[in-house]
Scaffold this motif. Sequence first.
Motif, PDB file in Angstrom:
ATOM      1  N   GLY A 172       0.825  -1.192   0.000  1.00 50.97           N
ATOM      2  CA  GLY A 172       0.000   0.000   0.000  1.00 50.97           C
ATOM      3  C   GLY A 172       0.867   1.254   0.000  1.00 50.97           C
ATOM      4  N   THR A 173       0.254   2.390   0.286  1.00 50.54           N
ATOM      5  CA  THR A 173       0.978   3.660   0.324  1.00 50.54           C
ATOM      6  C   THR A 173       1.591   3.844   1.710  1.00 50.54           C
ATOM      7  N   VAL A 174       2.904   3.860   1.763  1.00 50.42           N
ATOM      8  CA  VAL A 174       3.610   3.939   3.043  1.00 50.42           C
ATOM      9  C   VAL A 174       3.486   5.352   3.615  1.00 50.42           C
ATOM     10  N   LYS A 175       2.982   5.445   4.836  1.00 45.70           N
ATOM     11  CA  LYS A 175       2.748   6.735   5.479  1.00 45.70           C
ATOM     12  C   LYS A 175       3.964   7.145   6.317  1.00 45.70           C
ATOM     13  N   PRO A 176       4.323   8.413   6.302  1.00 45.72           N
ATOM     14  CA  PRO A 176       5.419   8.867   7.171  1.00 45.72           C
ATOM     15  C   PRO A 176       5.001   8.868   8.633  1.00 45.72           C
ATOM     16  N   VAL A 177       5.991   8.763   9.498  1.00 51.39           N
ATOM     17  CA  VAL A 177       5.776   8.856  10.942  1.00 51.39           C
ATOM     18  C   VAL A 177       6.171  10.263  11.380  1.00 51.39           C
ATOM     19  N   PRO A 178       5.312  10.967  12.100  1.00 52.31           N
ATOM     20  CA  PRO A 178       5.684  12.307  12.560  1.00 52.31           C
ATOM     21  C   PRO A 178       6.981  12.281  13.363  1.00 52.31           C
ATOM     22  N   LYS A 179       7.849  13.227  13.068  1.00 56.23           N
ATOM     23  CA  LYS A 179       9.179  13.252  13.685  1.00 56.23           C
ATOM     24  C   LYS A 179       9.094  13.265  15.206  1.00 56.23           C
ATOM     25  N   GLU A 180       8.122  13.988  15.735  1.00 58.64           N
ATOM     26  CA  GLU A 180       8.020  14.125  17.196  1.00 58.64           C
ATOM     27  C   GLU A 180       7.571  12.829  17.867  1.00 58.64           C
ATOM     28  N   ARG A 181       7.167  11.844  17.084  1.00 59.11           N
ATOM     29  CA  ARG A 181       6.726  10.575  17.673  1.00 59.11           C
ATOM     30  C   ARG A 181       7.762   9.466  17.479  1.00 59.11           C
ATOM     31  N   VAL A 182       8.955   9.842  17.044  1.00 54.76           N
ATOM     32  CA  VAL A 182      10.036   8.874  16.856  1.00 54.76           C
ATOM     33  C   VAL A 182      11.103   9.103  17.919  1.00 54.76           C
ATOM     34  N   ARG A 183      11.513   8.028  18.560  1.00 53.26           N
ATOM     35  CA  ARG A 183      12.600   8.077  19.543  1.00 53.26           C
ATOM     36  C   ARG A 183      13.717   7.162  19.057  1.00 53.26           C
ATOM     37  N   ILE A 184      14.909   7.694  18.965  1.00 55.86           N
ATOM     38  CA  ILE A 184      16.068   6.913  18.538  1.00 55.86           C
ATOM     39  C   ILE A 184      16.617   6.145  19.734  1.00 55.86           C
ATOM     40  N   ALA A 185      16.863   4.859  19.533  1.00 57.56           N
ATOM     41  CA  ALA A 185      17.413   4.006  20.592  1.00 57.56           C
ATOM     42  C   ALA A 185      18.890   3.776  20.331  1.00 57.56           C
ATOM     43  N   ALA A 186      19.720   4.198  21.252  1.00 63.53           N
ATOM     44  CA  ALA A 186      21.154   3.948  21.156  1.00 63.53           C
ATOM     45  C   ALA A 186      21.441   2.485  21.468  1.00 63.53           C
ATOM     46  N   ASP A 187      22.577   2.003  21.015  1.00 69.58           N
ATOM     47  CA  ASP A 187      22.988   0.634  21.310  1.00 69.58           C
ATOM     48  C   ASP A 187      23.076   0.436  22.817  1.00 69.58           C
ATOM     49  N   GLY A 188      22.338  -0.552  23.332  1.00 72.17           N
ATOM     50  CA  GLY A 188      22.346  -0.830  24.758  1.00 72.17           C
ATOM     51  C   GLY A 188      21.333  -0.038  25.566  1.00 72.17           C
ATOM     52  N   GLU A 189      20.466   0.702  24.900  1.00 73.75           N
ATOM     53  CA  GLU A 189      19.452   1.488  25.611  1.00 73.75           C
ATOM     54  C   GLU A 189      18.200   0.650  25.826  1.00 73.75           C
ATOM     55  N   ALA A 190      17.618   0.741  27.011  1.00 72.13           N
ATOM     56  CA  ALA A 190      16.423  -0.030  27.359  1.00 72.13           C
ATOM     57  C   ALA A 190      15.188   0.858  27.339  1.00 72.13           C
ATOM     58  N   MET A 191      14.118   0.353  26.743  1.00 70.72           N
ATOM     59  CA  MET A 191      12.804   0.972  26.812  1.00 70.72           C
ATOM     60  C   MET A 191      12.037   0.285  27.947  1.00 70.72           C
ATOM     61  N   MET A 192      11.421   1.057  28.818  1.00 66.99           N
ATOM     62  CA  MET A 192      10.725   0.483  29.968  1.00 66.99           C
ATOM     63  C   MET A 192       9.232   0.379  29.661  1.00 66.99           C
ATOM     64  N   LEU A 193       8.758  -0.839  29.520  1.00 68.15           N
ATOM     65  CA  LEU A 193       7.342  -1.102  29.379  1.00 68.15           C
ATOM     66  C   LEU A 193       6.826  -1.452  30.767  1.00 68.15           C
ATOM     67  N   ALA A 194       6.185  -0.481  31.425  1.00 64.60           N
ATOM     68  CA  ALA A 194       5.924  -0.581  32.861  1.00 64.60           C
ATOM     69  C   ALA A 194       7.279  -0.817  33.542  1.00 64.60           C
ATOM     70  N   GLU A 195       7.439  -1.925  34.254  1.00 60.94           N
ATOM     71  CA  GLU A 195       8.732  -2.210  34.903  1.00 60.94           C
ATOM     72  C   GLU A 195       9.535  -3.256  34.129  1.00 60.94           C
ATOM     73  N   ARG A 196       9.217  -3.444  32.861  1.00 58.19           N
ATOM     74  CA  ARG A 196       9.856  -4.485  32.046  1.00 58.19           C
ATOM     75  C   ARG A 196      10.805  -3.844  31.040  1.00 58.19           C
ATOM     76  N   PRO A 197      12.120  -4.035  31.178  1.00 55.85           N
ATOM     77  CA  PRO A 197      13.055  -3.430  30.232  1.00 55.85           C
ATOM     78  C   PRO A 197      13.116  -4.207  28.920  1.00 55.85           C
ATOM     79  N   LEU A 198      13.097  -3.472  27.827  1.00 58.47           N
ATOM     80  CA  LEU A 198      13.275  -4.032  26.490  1.00 58.47           C
ATOM     81  C   LEU A 198      14.522  -3.380  25.912  1.00 58.47           C
ATOM     82  N   LEU A 199      15.593  -4.167  25.829  1.00 53.07           N
ATOM     83  CA  LEU A 199      16.928  -3.651  25.525  1.00 53.07           C
ATOM     84  C   LEU A 199      17.170  -3.671  24.024  1.00 53.07           C
ATOM     85  N   CYS A 200      17.560  -2.538  23.464  1.00 55.93           N
ATOM     86  CA  CYS A 200      17.841  -2.414  22.031  1.00 55.93           C
ATOM     87  C   CYS A 200      19.348  -2.572  21.800  1.00 55.93           C
TER      88      CYS A 200
END
Length: 309
Positions: free
Chosen positions: A120-148
């Motif tokens: 289909g037609t690929v839609k852009p993601v608004p810049k303000e809704r994108v977070r860059i994950a550095a190597d070894g950075e964890a995103m916290m889903l509640a108290e659950r770390p998701l390591l990038c």
Amino acid sequence: MSLHGIHTIDAAFHRDHFDAAYLIVEEGRGAFIDCGTNHSVPRLLDAVQAVGLTPADIEFVIVTHVHLDHAGGTGLLLQQLPNATVIAHPRAAPHLIYPAKLVEGATAVYGEEEIQRSYGTVKPVPKERVRIAADGEAMMLAERPLLCVDTPGHARHHHCIWDARSRCWFTGDTFGLSYRELDGPAGAFILPTSTPVQFEPAALKASIARMVAYGPEGMYLTHYGRVGDVPRLAQALYEQIDAMVAIAEACEGRADRHRCIAAGLSALYLERAHGLQVPLADEEVLRLLEMDIELNAQGLGVWLDRGRP
């Protein structure tokens, strides 16, 4: 049925059980890892409802990399998730915000008609809704770390996600492909995957080794689903990456180089399928792997042309 709050969603790309997205649920919050194409969005929203969440409860959409079968639906999905942030590798984020170049590249490979049919037609993601994950950075889903963790080899804009709760990786394409139709009595069949424009065997082996060093209990592959027996599968990937390099080098300089590489890959995969007692005829194995053989042959050709980086 989910394990550790991880739900596998068939993204409905090409065929059943080919392209997966994952929904992780933790304490009433949700995170998608990869999201398929625009055509996958209704299935992902249905999955949110099925687990008792609402779109407002989704906190993250984490894309392993921006190839369209993994992330083509990100922009459209985000329109339905009012509180979600997209998490991306530093090299991937610009392509989500400005997808035109990515779509142009895919169109050059597959053609405009196929791009529209499949993605289909690929839609852009608004810049303000994108977070860059550095190597070894964890995103916290509640108290659950998701390591990038940065995992080049399949693509330089690829990261994999380590979930310590399940002791599993979400591997995108770095840990290869394992189609459930090819499961046999000796276990899962796996093969490395290239792209038509890039293959970096040394980097890919290093990324696999980096993941294996965590001692994972399983790998959640986009293509397709969870696999265990990680040490055996990692060794199979190392061996095949080396074999792919040898095939490409043996075909270098030939007028029919691409055909030669494709034939060598076909023979390699059939040999390994026989060893694993894959319960399908050779013709069916090759039919299931037809697209992957073609993409891997193209990637190996590019690797030769670029002087074996």
